[in-house]
Design an enzyme around this catalytic site. Sequence first.
Site, short mmCIF file in Angstrom:
data_model
loop_
_atom_site.label_atom_id
_atom_site.label_comp_id
_atom_site.label_asym_id
_atom_site.label_seq_id
_atom_site.Cartn_x
_atom_site.Cartn_y
_atom_site.Cartn_z
N LEU A 114 0.83 -1.21 0.00
CA LEU A 114 0.00 0.00 0.00
C LEU A 114 0.86 1.26 0.00
CD1 LEU A 114 -1.58 0.62 3.54
CD2 LEU A 114 0.40 -0.84 3.15
N CYS A 115 0.21 2.35 -0.38
CA CYS A 115 0.78 3.69 -0.36
C CYS A 115 2.03 3.77 -1.25
CB CYS A 115 1.04 4.12 1.07
SG CYS A 115 1.15 5.90 1.29
#
Length: 298
Positions: A196-197
């Site tokens: 993620l991110c």
Amino acid sequence: MATKAKEFVRQYATKTDDNRKPTPDPAEDNAFFPSAYSLEQYTADTTDFSGLASEDTYTGGRWKVLVIATEERYLPMQNGTFFSTGNHPVETLLPLYHMHKAGFGVDVATISGSPAKFEWWAYPSADDAVNDAWDATKSAFKQPKKLSDVVAQGLDDYAAVFIPGGHGAMNGVPSDSSVGEALRYFLNNDRLIITLCHGPAALLAAGIGADENPFAGYSVVAFPDALDFGANIEIGYLPGEMPWKLGEKLQEAGITISNEDMSGATTRDRNLLTGDSPLAANALGKEAALALLDKFNG
């Protein structure tokens, strides 16, 4: 320690004339934490955790999750400054809480085997789930395995690989051949890949030495370049422009970015599960736990 680090950043920055200025990190020349103002916008003492996705747990004892964490503290920016970064604690520990509570073991590896680094100024000190996850994995992050050793010994007992976010994920991880080898193993052996991110930067390593990145044609959500090269500089979260653009590089590798903003979005494309930001950490953790239970609890 996390609470003290965050409080130091806040108190130091409030003594300046403009609390949107990045806060100097006294441990390194020309290095900076995010500004006090940006921390007010981006951090909190708790998360949106509201319970587990399932009461089911894996009890087989074999399957584990391999965490590839960054060991790098300082990310060099285009203007010559350093961003004091690491793994984002919410993006790391909240997904791990869900996976660990679902019954899966956790091993942590870094490229050299040096301790993983965290953005302690973002630690949600009053969040029970994150505190629980840190207590359960602290020793693994402080004394991680060397990734090349893990790869050499075999990845057969790992149900998934998890690459946390934090700007530190763009430092070293995307250009490491052992990261690429591990990702290709998980991709080719029907295992889960969770990130993620800024963590999706690691997907670039899968293309090292290849004519085409094996993730070409996949769709992900990730942290938007527009924020890192716009608002994050304006509010003092970053001390300058990032060394390169995450979304741009992923797209050049043939990977589709399906989000334009930071909303907490998640997506799954085959065995690749991604989230766009810390706002997605809880949802991605739930989705990862359910996916692990569905695939490996039979």
